[in-house]
Design a protein around this motif. Structure first.
Motif, mmCIF file in Angstrom:
data_model
loop_
_atom_site.group_PDB
_atom_site.id
_atom_site.type_symbol
_atom_site.label_atom_id
_atom_site.label_comp_id
_atom_site.label_asym_id
_atom_site.label_seq_id
_atom_site.Cartn_x
_atom_site.Cartn_y
_atom_site.Cartn_z
ATOM 1 N N ALA A 233 2.085 -17.861 4.600
ATOM 2 C CA ALA A 233 1.568 -16.730 4.962
ATOM 3 C C ALA A 233 1.994 -15.333 4.814
ATOM 4 O O ALA A 233 1.492 -14.319 4.960
ATOM 5 C CB ALA A 233 0.908 -17.184 6.380
ATOM 6 N N VAL A 234 3.292 -15.307 4.841
ATOM 7 C CA VAL A 234 4.038 -13.857 4.932
ATOM 8 C C VAL A 234 3.886 -13.153 3.598
ATOM 9 O O VAL A 234 3.751 -13.891 2.485
ATOM 10 C CB VAL A 234 5.418 -14.238 5.279
ATOM 11 C CG1 VAL A 234 5.545 -14.799 6.751
ATOM 12 C CG2 VAL A 234 6.312 -14.798 4.104
ATOM 13 N N PRO A 235 3.909 -11.883 3.638
ATOM 14 C CA PRO A 235 4.100 -11.204 2.425
ATOM 15 C C PRO A 235 4.939 -11.552 1.509
ATOM 16 O O PRO A 235 6.192 -11.723 1.789
ATOM 17 C CB PRO A 235 4.082 -9.397 2.972
ATOM 18 C CG PRO A 235 3.654 -9.569 4.230
ATOM 19 C CD PRO A 235 4.017 -10.998 4.822
ATOM 20 N N THR A 236 4.669 -11.661 0.099
ATOM 21 C CA THR A 236 5.539 -12.208 -0.737
ATOM 22 C C THR A 236 5.706 -11.605 -1.926
ATOM 23 O O THR A 236 4.526 -11.164 -2.410
ATOM 24 C CB THR A 236 4.930 -13.956 -1.200
ATOM 25 O OG1 THR A 236 5.007 -14.585 -0.015
ATOM 26 C CG2 THR A 236 6.092 -14.492 -2.323
ATOM 27 N N LEU A 237 6.866 -11.300 -2.667
ATOM 28 C CA LEU A 237 6.895 -10.530 -3.815
ATOM 29 C C LEU A 237 7.411 -11.481 -4.962
ATOM 30 O O LEU A 237 8.604 -12.260 -4.806
ATOM 31 C CB LEU A 237 7.973 -9.493 -3.549
ATOM 32 C CG LEU A 237 8.658 -8.733 -4.899
ATOM 33 C CD1 LEU A 237 7.323 -7.935 -5.677
ATOM 34 C CD2 LEU A 237 9.803 -7.875 -4.591
ATOM 35 N N LEU A 238 6.738 -11.704 -6.123
ATOM 36 C CA LEU A 238 7.307 -12.448 -7.315
ATOM 37 C C LEU A 238 7.835 -11.386 -8.340
ATOM 38 O O LEU A 238 7.173 -10.518 -8.636
ATOM 39 C CB LEU A 238 6.089 -13.128 -7.873
ATOM 40 C CG LEU A 238 5.425 -14.174 -6.984
ATOM 41 C CD1 LEU A 238 4.313 -14.707 -7.699
ATOM 42 C CD2 LEU A 238 6.106 -14.991 -6.042
ATOM 43 N N ILE A 239 9.078 -11.453 -8.700
ATOM 44 C CA ILE A 239 9.602 -10.773 -9.825
ATOM 45 C C ILE A 239 9.835 -11.442 -10.924
ATOM 46 O O ILE A 239 10.625 -12.426 -11.152
ATOM 47 C CB ILE A 239 10.952 -10.236 -9.302
ATOM 48 C CG1 ILE A 239 10.858 -9.220 -8.045
ATOM 49 C CG2 ILE A 239 11.529 -9.425 -10.522
ATOM 50 C CD1 ILE A 239 12.310 -8.815 -7.459
ATOM 51 N N ALA A 240 8.902 -11.458 -12.013
ATOM 52 C CA ALA A 240 8.897 -12.348 -13.054
ATOM 53 C C ALA A 240 9.218 -11.722 -14.409
ATOM 54 O O ALA A 240 9.036 -10.440 -14.516
ATOM 55 C CB ALA A 240 7.292 -12.849 -13.181
ATOM 56 N N ALA A 241 9.657 -12.416 -15.341
ATOM 57 C CA ALA A 241 10.193 -11.901 -16.546
ATOM 58 C C ALA A 241 9.055 -12.232 -17.721
ATOM 59 O O ALA A 241 8.596 -13.340 -17.628
ATOM 60 C CB ALA A 241 11.587 -12.618 -17.029
ATOM 61 N N GLN A 242 8.674 -11.470 -18.441
ATOM 62 C CA GLN A 242 7.750 -11.570 -19.576
ATOM 63 C C GLN A 242 8.056 -12.439 -20.565
ATOM 64 O O GLN A 242 7.365 -12.881 -21.205
ATOM 65 C CB GLN A 242 7.248 -10.176 -20.166
ATOM 66 C CG GLN A 242 6.440 -9.485 -19.131
ATOM 67 C CD GLN A 242 5.765 -8.279 -19.671
ATOM 68 O OE1 GLN A 242 6.178 -7.832 -20.749
ATOM 69 N NE2 GLN A 242 5.133 -7.589 -18.892
ATOM 70 N N GLN A 243 9.270 -12.782 -20.710
ATOM 71 C CA GLN A 243 10.042 -13.574 -21.856
ATOM 72 C C GLN A 243 10.701 -14.916 -21.189
ATOM 73 O O GLN A 243 11.531 -15.700 -21.921
ATOM 74 C CB GLN A 243 11.067 -12.900 -22.819
ATOM 75 C CG GLN A 243 10.207 -11.923 -23.506
ATOM 76 C CD GLN A 243 11.279 -11.344 -24.550
ATOM 77 O OE1 GLN A 243 12.307 -11.844 -24.947
ATOM 78 N NE2 GLN A 243 10.765 -9.816 -24.860
#
Length: 298
Positions: A233-243
């Protein structure tokens, strides 16, 4: 070779500490000082690595107090006594570690660490925010490099089946580690590639024994963040790579929609090694997510 991030890291106060967790001793490192401008963050590294892997990102977060443990069975943390090192065990370990060392800290996980962190938070680990770098957002066997993953399954199974000395030598084989490193690195910068390969040569084989390595590998390919996202439920940040060859960007975008409250930041021209190749961009996303001023990151 010298780290391209050494000048920044050398300005950070770093202290090695130990704490009893889960019946064993966990080694961890503190970067920065408690009570600094930002919140405390517990950073969980990925499969086969140790706390060194996330240091390039921390180099761009000098005003954060970051606590970075070695997972049980890796680096300087011995395996936990007793049962297998499955995902339940790692999630319980992280929950207890956080309660003992930094209650209420922000939780950050990279790669396999994203699975461990998500499982722990979904089960009730108290944190105000969750940060996932290169999250495993789909089954590894279904990713763009599914064939390579299947070969890895055979590799770890063979390492566990062979006599102990031969199996361990296979799992620590430098040529195989280099192939893994070359496959994951996307940068064309020759000096950065050499640094990445040296990091893997130095730290990718610091597992305690082949049993804990096999357990962790099975956990890493048997679970992904999707199964826990709806319960976070907590605010979540996803840092994702396009490759990213392990989780394609389309799967990461879909993963973001499974959380009640999540945002995704995509980084171009990088794969599963955001922490080595684009740490400044990752740190910038973290800084915005935690609402920190930008001045000290420059």
């Amino acid at each position: 070779m010298p780290s391209p991030y050494a000048d920044r890291l050398n300005t950070l106060p770093v202290r090695r500490r130990e704490v009893e967790v889960g019946g064993g001793t966990t080694a961890y490192w503190e970067y920065g000082n408690p009570g600094d401008e930002g919140p405390s963050v517990i950073a969980v590294h990925g499969f086969r690595g140790d706390h060194h892997g996330l240091e390039p990102v921390l180099a761009y977060l000098p005003d954060l107090h970051v606590i970075s443990p070695d997972l049980p069975g890796f680096g300087e943390t011995a395996p936990l006594p007793g049962a297998r090192h499955d995902l339940d065990r790692y999630a319980d370990w992280l929950t207890e570690f956080a309660e003992r060392v930094a209650p209420g800290a922000v939780i950050l996980g990279h790669s396999f660490g994203s699975i461990v962190a998500s499982a722990a938070v979904a089960r009730g680990l108290d944190t105000p925010r969750l940060i996932l770098i290169n999250p495993i957002g789909a089954p590894a066997l279904e990713g763009p490099k599914g064939v390579m993953t299947r070969l890895a399954v055979l590799y770890y199974a063979l390492g566990a089946w062979l006599p102990a000395r031969l199996g361990t030598a296979l799992l620590r084989n430098g040529l195989i580690v280099r192939v893994m490193s070359i496959t994951m690195a996307k940068t064309r910068d020759p000096e950065l590639r050499r640094f990445i390969h040296e990091q893997h040569d130095t730290y990718f084989s610091r597992f305690a024994d082949r049993d804990v390595l096999k357990d962790a590998f099975v956990a890493s390919v048997s679970h992904d963040v999707r199964e826990f996202a709806p319960r976070i439920a907590v605010p979540t940040l996803l840092i994702a790579a396009q490759q990213d060859d392990i989780t394609p960007i389309e799967a990461e975008r879909l993963l973001a929609t499974r959380f009640p409250d999540a945002e995704i930041v995509e980084i171009a021209d990088v794969g599963h090694l955001i922490h080595y190749e684009t740490p400044a961009e990752a740190a910038g996303a973290i800084r915005r997510f935690l609402r920190l001023p930008v001045g000290r990151a420059r």
